[in-house]
Design an enzyme around this catalytic site. Structure first.
Site, PDB file in Angstrom:
ATOM      1  N   ASP A  67       0.967  -1.303  -0.157  1.00 24.87           N
ATOM      2  CA  ASP A  67       0.111   0.044   0.040  1.00 24.87           C
ATOM      3  C   ASP A  67       0.817   1.044   0.143  1.00 24.87           C
ATOM      4  OD1 ASP A  67       0.977  -0.560   2.556  1.00 24.87           O
ATOM      5  OD2 ASP A  67      -1.067  -0.926   3.386  1.00 24.87           O
ATOM      6  N   ASP A 136      -6.859  -2.504  14.815  1.00 27.81           N
ATOM      7  CA  ASP A 136      -8.375  -2.978  14.378  1.00 27.81           C
ATOM      8  C   ASP A 136      -8.481  -4.227  13.671  1.00 27.81           C
ATOM      9  OD1 ASP A 136      -7.566  -1.674  11.975  1.00 27.81           O
ATOM     10  OD2 ASP A 136      -8.863  -0.214  12.036  1.00 27.81           O
ATOM     11  N   HIS A 138      -6.919  -4.756  10.708  1.00 29.18           N
ATOM     12  CA  HIS A 138      -6.690  -4.684   9.321  1.00 29.18           C
ATOM     13  C   HIS A 138      -5.338  -5.202   8.515  1.00 29.18           C
ATOM     14  CE1 HIS A 138      -5.062  -0.289   9.865  1.00 29.18           C
ATOM     15  NE2 HIS A 138      -4.045  -1.064   9.189  1.00 29.18           N
ATOM     16  N   GLU A 143      -9.540  -1.713   5.672  1.00 29.57           N
ATOM     17  CA  GLU A 143     -10.112  -1.305   6.864  1.00 29.57           C
ATOM     18  C   GLU A 143     -11.564  -2.175   7.131  1.00 29.57           C
ATOM     19  OE1 GLU A 143      -8.502   0.568   8.594  1.00 29.57           O
ATOM     20  OE2 GLU A 143      -7.785   2.487   7.995  1.00 29.57           O
TER      21      GLU A 143
HETATM   22  C1  GLP Z   1      -0.575   0.476   8.593  1.00 30.48           C
HETATM   23  C2  GLP Z   1      -0.059  -0.384   7.386  1.00 30.48           C
HETATM   24  C3  GLP Z   1      -0.262  -1.914   7.631  1.00 30.48           C
HETATM   25  C4  GLP Z   1       0.622  -2.097   8.975  1.00 30.48           C
HETATM   26  C5  GLP Z   1      -0.431  -1.351  10.180  1.00 30.48           C
HETATM   27  C6  GLP Z   1       0.488  -1.771  11.330  1.00 30.48           C
HETATM   28  O1  GLP Z   1      -1.843   0.644   8.766  1.00 30.48           O
HETATM   29  N1  GLP Z   1      -0.880  -0.041   6.220  1.00 30.48           N
HETATM   30  O2  GLP Z   1       0.309  -2.515   6.486  1.00 30.48           O
HETATM   31  O3  GLP Z   1       0.294  -3.552   9.108  1.00 30.48           O
HETATM   32  O4  GLP Z   1       0.135  -0.112   9.788  1.00 30.48           O
HETATM   33  O5  GLP Z   1       1.790  -0.836  11.596  1.00 30.48           O
HETATM   34  P1  GLP Z   1       2.638  -1.286  12.708  1.00 30.48           P
HETATM   35  O6  GLP Z   1       3.385  -2.314  12.270  1.00 30.48           O
HETATM   36  O7  GLP Z   1       3.390   0.057  12.756  1.00 30.48           O
HETATM   37  O8  GLP Z   1       1.846  -1.462  14.179  1.00 30.48           O
END
Ligand code: GLP
Length: 262
Positions: A67, A136, A138, A143
């Site tokens: 993404d 959450d 995702h 989402e």
């Molecule tokens: C963002 C990204 C996800 C990632 C999530 C969690 O939303 N788009 O791909 O898994 O954050 O991030 P973190 O690993 O910093 O907790």
């Protein structure tokens, strides 16, 4: 599903890196799906070390990121392209032209998303997809409420995600409201998937993803429909799981037969 639980984040990062290494050894031109966020940082650090020690090479590896924030240029310090370059690609022997991250500046995003999906198909499909998980539940930017058959598309970010990611920006208002993201359907087409999660904050999402019902409200729960998924969890992220003893038992059984049991 394999659920590997270790005490510390460092330990799960090493375990995850060993899996990636084994897959690259088997297929040097592996098509690797990559994630941003803090969760895979330890994995990237280990892979950089392995590359420095010449234990693995990324020369033939091709990558697709999940993404990108919509509206951010690749040289924006909070863009996911910038994140990948500075935290991973700049430190390994990969050919940068083989690294794909969705273009957050694409004016015609619909056309771009079709192009991105086609590029994945043309590469032969993603062999191994690395995932983190949002608090959450995702995956990528799918989402709660995202169709479990969704494809790469423009996504409106949830208030919780904007809140979670505000720490990387000067303030909450600077967090983009939209992103281009692979869909749950796109992710499920990867031949193999690993998901890394650490810390107490991820415990409820992890419990719902692994042991809860499949629901679009927790997009990671869709991984229950995939035949080759490995979760790498530290003790805190695993703390709300009910079947920890069974996961440990399976790991022991894997050691006995010398094979992964999914
Ligand atoms: C963002 C990204 C996800 C990632 C999530 C969690 O939303 N788009 O791909 O898994 O954050 O991030 P973190 O690993 O910093 O907790």
């Amino acid at each position: 599903m394999r659920v590997i639980i270790r005490k510390t984040y460092e330990e799960i990062s090493i375990e995850a890196a060993n899996l990636v290494r084994a897959r690259i050894e088997k297929k040097p031109d592996l098509v690797l799906g990559l994630a941003t966020g803090s969760s895979p940082l330890g994995l990237y650090k280990e892979l950089i070390n392995m590359n420095r020690k010449k234990l693995i090479s990324f020369k033939k590896v091709r990558t697709f990121n999940l993404d990108e924030y919509y509206g951010l240029k690749g040289d924006h310090p909070q863009s996911y392209r910038y994140f990948m370059d500075t935290n991973f690609f700049n430190h390994i022997d990969i050919d940068k032209t083989n690294t794909m991250v969705p273009d957050g500046t694409a004016k015609d995003w619909e056309e771009f998303c079709i192009y991105y999906e086609n590029q994945i198909k043309k590469s032969g499909g993603i062999d191994l997809q690395v995932l983190g998980i949002g608090s959450d539940g995702h995956i990528a930017f799918n989402e709660p409420g995202s169709s479990l058959a969704s494809r790469t598309r423009l996504v409106a970010l949830d208030a919780q995600t904007i809140e979670d990611n505000a720490r990387f920006f000067e303030n909450k208002d600077q967090v983009p409201r939209f992103a281009l993201s692979m869909g749950v359907g796109t992710i499920l087409e990867a031949k193999e998937i690993i998901l890394i999660a650490n810390g107490k904050k991820k415990a409820p999402a992890i419990a719902k993803a692994i042991e809860g019902p499949i629901t679009s409200l927790i997009s990671a729960s869709a991984l229950q429909m995939h035949p080759r998924v490995t979760y790498f969890l530290d003790q805190e992220a695993a703390s709300e799981l009910k079947r920890i003893d069974y996961y440990k038992f399976v790991e022991q059984a894997e050691k006995e037969i010398g094979k992964e049991i999914f």
